[in-house]
Enzyme design. Structure first.
Site, PDB file in Angstrom:
ATOM      1  N   ASP A  67       0.867  -1.180   0.000  1.00 58.15           N
ATOM      2  CA  ASP A  67       0.000   0.000   0.000  1.00 58.15           C
ATOM      3  C   ASP A  67       0.904   1.231   0.000  1.00 58.15           C
ATOM      4  OD1 ASP A  67      -1.785   2.057   0.487  1.00 58.15           O
ATOM      5  OD2 ASP A  67      -2.376   1.354   2.487  1.00 58.15           O
ATOM      6  N   ALA A  68       1.043   1.853  -1.159  1.00 58.43           N
ATOM      7  CA  ALA A  68       1.905   3.022  -1.270  1.00 58.43           C
ATOM      8  C   ALA A  68       1.040   4.274  -1.294  1.00 58.43           C
ATOM      9  CB  ALA A  68       2.756   2.925  -2.535  1.00 58.43           C
ATOM     10  N   GLY A  69       0.990   4.970  -0.162  1.00 59.61           N
ATOM     11  CA  GLY A  69       0.122   6.148  -0.026  1.00 59.61           C
ATOM     12  C   GLY A  69       0.888   7.441  -0.195  1.00 59.61           C
TER      13      GLY A  69
ATOM     14  N   SER B 240       2.201   9.296   2.194  1.00 62.05           N
ATOM     15  CA  SER B 240       3.293   9.498   3.159  1.00 62.05           C
ATOM     16  C   SER B 240       4.122   8.254   3.427  1.00 62.05           C
ATOM     17  CB  SER B 240       2.732   9.956   4.514  1.00 62.05           C
ATOM     18  OG  SER B 240       1.911  11.075   4.377  1.00 62.05           O
TER      19      SER B 240
ATOM     20  N   GLU C   7      -7.915   1.157  -3.974  1.00 58.77           N
ATOM     21  CA  GLU C   7      -7.593   1.505  -2.585  1.00 58.77           C
ATOM     22  C   GLU C   7      -8.790   1.340  -1.645  1.00 58.77           C
ATOM     23  OE1 GLU C   7      -5.914   5.414  -2.301  1.00 58.77           O
ATOM     24  OE2 GLU C   7      -5.925   5.394  -0.119  1.00 58.77           O
TER      25      GLU C   7
HETATM   26  P1  ATP Z   1      -3.085   8.468   1.942  1.00 56.28           P
HETATM   27  O1  ATP Z   1      -3.810   7.194   2.252  1.00 56.28           O
HETATM   28  O2  ATP Z   1      -3.818   9.678   2.433  1.00 56.28           O
HETATM   29  O3  ATP Z   1      -2.621   8.547   0.537  1.00 56.28           O
HETATM   30  P2  ATP Z   1      -0.927   7.256   3.469  1.00 56.28           P
HETATM   31  O4  ATP Z   1      -1.501   5.941   3.092  1.00 56.28           O
HETATM   32  O5  ATP Z   1       0.536   7.434   3.244  1.00 56.28           O
HETATM   33  O6  ATP Z   1      -1.704   8.461   2.776  1.00 56.28           O
HETATM   34  P3  ATP Z   1      -0.954   6.710   6.288  1.00 56.28           P
HETATM   35  O7  ATP Z   1       0.301   5.931   6.124  1.00 56.28           O
HETATM   36  O8  ATP Z   1      -2.162   5.974   6.747  1.00 56.28           O
HETATM   37  O9  ATP Z   1      -1.267   7.557   4.995  1.00 56.28           O
HETATM   38  O10 ATP Z   1      -0.708   7.902   7.326  1.00 56.28           O
HETATM   39  C1  ATP Z   1       0.279   8.889   7.105  1.00 56.28           C
HETATM   40  C2  ATP Z   1       0.452   9.686   8.384  1.00 56.28           C
HETATM   41  O11 ATP Z   1       0.939   8.817   9.414  1.00 56.28           O
HETATM   42  C3  ATP Z   1       1.473  10.799   8.299  1.00 56.28           C
HETATM   43  O12 ATP Z   1       0.914  11.954   7.749  1.00 56.28           O
HETATM   44  C4  ATP Z   1       1.869  10.969   9.757  1.00 56.28           C
HETATM   45  O13 ATP Z   1       0.953  11.820  10.414  1.00 56.28           O
HETATM   46  C5  ATP Z   1       1.692   9.574  10.350  1.00 56.28           C
HETATM   47  N1  ATP Z   1       2.927   8.811  10.605  1.00 56.28           N
HETATM   48  C6  ATP Z   1       3.016   7.746  11.442  1.00 56.28           C
HETATM   49  N2  ATP Z   1       4.254   7.257  11.501  1.00 56.28           N
HETATM   50  C7  ATP Z   1       5.014   8.026  10.692  1.00 56.28           C
HETATM   51  C8  ATP Z   1       6.396   8.020  10.335  1.00 56.28           C
HETATM   52  N3  ATP Z   1       7.247   7.124  10.851  1.00 56.28           N
HETATM   53  N4  ATP Z   1       6.822   8.931   9.439  1.00 56.28           N
HETATM   54  C9  ATP Z   1       5.983   9.825   8.908  1.00 56.28           C
HETATM   55  N5  ATP Z   1       4.670   9.886   9.218  1.00 56.28           N
HETATM   56  C10 ATP Z   1       4.167   9.009  10.094  1.00 56.28           C
HETATM   57 MG    MG Z   2      -3.414   5.298   2.729  1.00 54.27          MG
END
Ligand code: ATP
Ligand code: MG
Length: 264
Positions: free
Chosen positions: A6-8, A10, A71
């Protein structure tokens, strides 16, 4: 060997099976290329299942044979899997709220699911405002700082306006950040605590409106934004209860998308 990736916006979340169990790993998105190159070399024969905003990029550039799972479907099926694993029993209809970089609301009804709402208030907001307020972009550093903060130094509460008997609870927020208009007695930690509270309030208020529209009362919160962030979880839990929603959190919930991509 099968992999769910799952590449989101962040983070990259990876799930794979080993000895009949799911192994789970996450990487910052800045390591996307290294991770993809490494996987291509070491897991060349693995069946790759991609999801998230960067799934198509990964398929085109690294894993042409991979399957791309939408997704929404991946997040919902993964969350359903984790709910069953944790033996959390919910009604037929409930809300799944994925607090990622941004936040998405899914209506789950059996195995039918639909994305019904989105908001830009999410983990990215925490990171971005954290950077602006504290000057750090280190997630753990920011999360640790919240505990030192006091949101009441920054937020204007109902009791700040109503000194006598108030028509609604005095501890409710009258206006987020508004106290900063006329006082300078607050630290970056206070401002960060205020930010997290505003996120929790906003996400719960949107969840509440959505729940009324769809006549349900149970909510499941997932997403990496909850990792180690007890203040956000506590805020989500208490505000949810306050508005008549029953809140649920999943062990490894941030891997819902990766697990879903693997199992559907
Ligand atoms: P989206 O689904 O919106 O495209 P994503 O799948 O990358 O994004 P998640 O991985 O669920 O999103 O959440 C990203 C958030 O998790 C970041 O914005 C931050 O607040 C938090 N987070 C938790 N651990 C970390 C970390 N080690 N480094 C950076 N952010 C982190
Ligand atoms: Mg996500």
């Amino acid at each position: 060997q099968r992999l769910g990736i799952d590449a989101g916006g962040s983070l990259i979340k990876i799930a794979f099976e080993q000895n009949g169990q799911f192994r789970l790993k996450k990487y910052p998105i800045s390591e996307l290329k290294e991770m993809a190159n490494w996987l291509k070399m070491t897991a060349g024969n693995a069946e790759i299942n991609l999801t998230g905003g960067r799934a198509d990029y990964l398929k085109e550039n690294y894993f042409q044979q991979a399957r791309v799972v939408p997704e929404f479907k991946a997040s919902c099926e993964g969350a359903i899997y984790l709910l069953n694993k944790d033996e959390i029993k919910l009604g037929a209809k409930y809300l799944l709220v994925n607090i990622g970089t941004g936040t998405s609301w899914y209506l789950i009804d059996g195995h039918k699911n639909e994305r019904i709402l989105g908001s830009g208030i999410g983990g990215g907001t925490f990171m971005g405002l954290g950077k602006l307020l504290v000057g750090s972009d280190d997630y753990q550093n920011l999360v640790d700082l919240i505990k030192e903060g006091d949101r009441e130094k920054v937020d204007l509460l109902v009791k700040d306006i109503y000194h006598s008997e108030s028509p609604i609870g005095g501890d409710l927020t009258a206006s987020n950040f508004a106290k900063a208009t006329f006082t300078n007695e607050h630290t970056p930690a206070d401002q960060l605590a205020s930010t997290v509270n505003m996120m929790a309030e906003t996400i719960v208020l949107l969840s509440k409106q959505t729940s009324v529209a769809h006549q349900l009362s149970e909510v499941v919160y997932i997403g990496s934004s909850l990792i180690g962030n007890q203040s956000l979880k506590d805020g989500l839990a208490s505000y949810s209860t306050m508005v008549g929603l029953s809140p649920n959190f999943l062990q490894d919930g941030e891997y819902s998308g990766a697990i879903g991509a693997l199992i559907v």
